[in-house]
Structures are given as structure tokens and as C-alpha cells.
Design an enzyme around this catalytic site. Sequence first.
Site, PDB file in Angstrom:
ATOM      1  N   HIS A 149      -6.002  -7.554  -0.379  1.00  0.00           N
ATOM      2  CA  HIS A 149      -6.168  -6.124  -0.661  1.00  0.00           C
ATOM      3  C   HIS A 149      -5.413  -5.717  -1.930  1.00  0.00           C
ATOM      4  O   HIS A 149      -4.405  -6.332  -2.283  1.00  0.00           O
ATOM      5  CB  HIS A 149      -5.638  -5.294   0.522  1.00  0.00           C
ATOM      6  CG  HIS A 149      -6.309  -5.632   1.818  1.00  0.00           C
ATOM      7  ND1 HIS A 149      -5.778  -6.544   2.707  1.00  0.00           N
ATOM      8  CD2 HIS A 149      -7.480  -5.206   2.349  1.00  0.00           C
ATOM      9  CE1 HIS A 149      -6.599  -6.656   3.761  1.00  0.00           C
ATOM     10  NE2 HIS A 149      -7.641  -5.855   3.558  1.00  0.00           N
TER      11      HIS A 149
ATOM     12  N   HIS B   8       0.811  -1.227   0.000  1.00  0.00           N
ATOM     13  CA  HIS B   8       0.000   0.000   0.000  1.00  0.00           C
ATOM     14  C   HIS B   8       0.845   1.277   0.000  1.00  0.00           C
ATOM     15  O   HIS B   8       0.319   2.368  -0.234  1.00  0.00           O
ATOM     16  CB  HIS B   8      -0.912   0.050   1.233  1.00  0.00           C
ATOM     17  CG  HIS B   8      -1.952  -1.035   1.273  1.00  0.00           C
ATOM     18  ND1 HIS B   8      -2.804  -1.286   0.222  1.00  0.00           N
ATOM     19  CD2 HIS B   8      -2.264  -1.943   2.232  1.00  0.00           C
ATOM     20  CE1 HIS B   8      -3.603  -2.311   0.539  1.00  0.00           C
ATOM     21  NE2 HIS B   8      -3.291  -2.728   1.747  1.00  0.00           N
TER      22      HIS B   8
ATOM     23  N   ASP C 201      -2.543 -10.949  -2.445  1.00  0.00           N
ATOM     24  CA  ASP C 201      -3.077 -10.469  -1.162  1.00  0.00           C
ATOM     25  C   ASP C 201      -4.573 -10.124  -1.314  1.00  0.00           C
ATOM     26  O   ASP C 201      -5.021  -9.753  -2.403  1.00  0.00           O
ATOM     27  CB  ASP C 201      -2.291  -9.215  -0.746  1.00  0.00           C
ATOM     28  CG  ASP C 201      -2.600  -8.743   0.664  1.00  0.00           C
ATOM     29  OD1 ASP C 201      -1.821  -9.060   1.578  1.00  0.00           O
ATOM     30  OD2 ASP C 201      -3.619  -8.024   0.856  1.00  0.00           O
TER      31      ASP C 201
HETATM   32 ZN   LIG Z   1      -3.883  -7.467   2.751  1.00  0.00          ZN
END
Ligand SMILES: [Zn+2]
Length: 337
Positions: free
Chosen positions: A162, A124, A160
Site C-alpha cells: 500500500h 498511513h 509495502d
Molecule cells: Zn500494506
Amino acid sequence: MRIVYDKLYGDHLRGIPHPEAPGRVEAVADFLRRNGKFEDVIAPRDATAAEIERVHASGYVDLVRAEAASMADFAGYLSTGDTVVDVRSFDVARRAAGGAVVAMETAMHEGGSAFAVVRPPGHHAEARRGMGFCVFNNAAIAARAAQAQFGARTLIVDFDYHHGNGTQAVSGAGLSYVSTHAFPAYPGTGGRDENYALPKRDAIVNVPLPPHDFGTEAFVALWERLLPIAAAHVRPDLLIVSAGFDYVTGDPAGDLGVDVGAASHLGALIDRVGREYCGGRVAYVLEGGYDWDALARSVAAIIDAHGAPVKGEASGAEDSAIPAAQRELLETIEALD
Ligand SMILES: [Zn+2]
């Protein structure tokens, strides 16, 4: 498979109530040790400023150093957003990035695979801000180091739960990105309208999934279609895997309704595609996964899949298990030019 690990990875957020806890990597290390898979361990080094600054603005690196140093006996948010740090976070994050670089160097030198069991995770983190549980973008830093040291083109493979908004944001110019992720879910990015064929065969490929109950066979079958398509387009020299296991059923921060056993099939697939395109060069970098037991068993399954004597064994996952929306999107991706 070679493992990159350092006890220092437990020092970030120790004693702080937070899902991205030291016990994550410690549980992985303990499980691998108990199962005889922790003998080939390589010590990481700190990523250099030059390595980090191929991905992050120097002002952001300075900010992380200064703000972490200012936290004496407490933890707090980085001023750039929602990332919690404490006084040890800069040192640990710098060595997490270095761990990803060492895994990449091992894969490049030896033509094999390595797994960087690091934290904090990275996908991220954007050029100028930490996000989620991520401080520096470990996978992207390793990819840019591969480019600088070896002239290598990298495909980052992100399974993942996300979306790796940070990795996507720094993709291009020799770095390609392919991801499945829950959508809508944190961080809100990764829709199919963000897919691009970039110049010189680079690409950004997102396959958004419903946030829950996607299922094991659908997940495995989808990746078995998706990864060969992406690799055929990019023709990378190296795969870097953003290996997050929060897709597993019951994960407190994710949960796509996928069994732990899916990791065996993902590992076998990545091994096969890595051999076909990259001379076997694959570097795994740990991202999410917050059920410690599922996390440890998933990492072990990946290691076993790469060491398996029978290569390329089919998972048995049927194409027809892929829901119509994702199957239709795969056809669009196949047409990326
Ligand atoms: Zn994640």
C-alpha cells in the site's frame, strides 16, 4: 542484525477479529527465535510526546489517548476515520513509535542495521488522523528524531503493498520518500503525478504498480533501478525502511504476485545502498504483511541478507522484466532535478 521487540506489541487489539492481529509480530518473534536470529534483541522505550509531536498534532495525540481510554471491553473506530483501537492501543502505538526511534538510534550509533518488529504499523497515519491500521507514523517519527538528534537526512524506503500516504504527507525538510505500491488500491494516493523534487535535494518518488500479478523478477528489478536513483538524488545519511510484506503472493490484504524470496534481494540491495550512501545505517520498521508465515520468513530473509558474507551479489533480475510503464516512469524519475 539487531532486533527491537517488546511483548507489549501483542496487546493492541488482542481478542479482536482483525487482520492486524497480535499473532503477526508474535509469529515473527517465534520464527526468529526458532532459527537463532533472536539473540540480539533490544528493548524499546515509549516515544516521548516531543518525538511524536514532530509528526502529529498534539490534539490528535490527546484524541488517541482519550478515545482509546474510553474503550473498556470493546474496540471501535477512532473518530478520525477507519482505524480500530481498543483500551491498550495508545500505549502500544506509543511504544511502536519508540521502537522505530530505538532502531534508528541503534543504526546511527553503531553504523549498522536494526529491525523494529512493531505494531500497529504507521505509514498511513497522517499528522491529524489515523488511517488504515495505523495510529502513529512510526517511520516518520524515527526520521524526525534522527534529524533532531543527529542532524540526519533520511530517505524512507517503502515497499509495502500500500502507498504510505501519511509518510508522503509529512515529507520534505530533510525527509524524502520513495515507494512502490499497488494503484489503484487503498488508500488511493501515490499516483505518478504526486512525484516532486523538493528543495535541498529532498524528493517524493512514487512508482504505482498494477494491483496484482506484478511478479517477483519485475519487482526486484524495479527496486534495483529505483533505489539507487532515489539515493543518488537525496544523498541521505540514513535509510529507514517501511518494511511491509503484504506484496507477497497470497497475502489476504495485498498480493502483488511476488515470492517470499524477493526479501533476500531487497535486503541485499538496501544493505548495499545503505553502505554506499549512509555508512551502513539502516533502520527497518515493520508495516504490513498479513500472511504470518510469509511475514516471518520475509523478515528472516532481510536479516540474513544484511549478515551475508558476500555483499552486493546480483539478483539476476533483468531490467527487461520491468514493464514498459514502470520503465518509462523510472526515466522520468531519473530526470528529477
Ligand atoms: Zn500494506
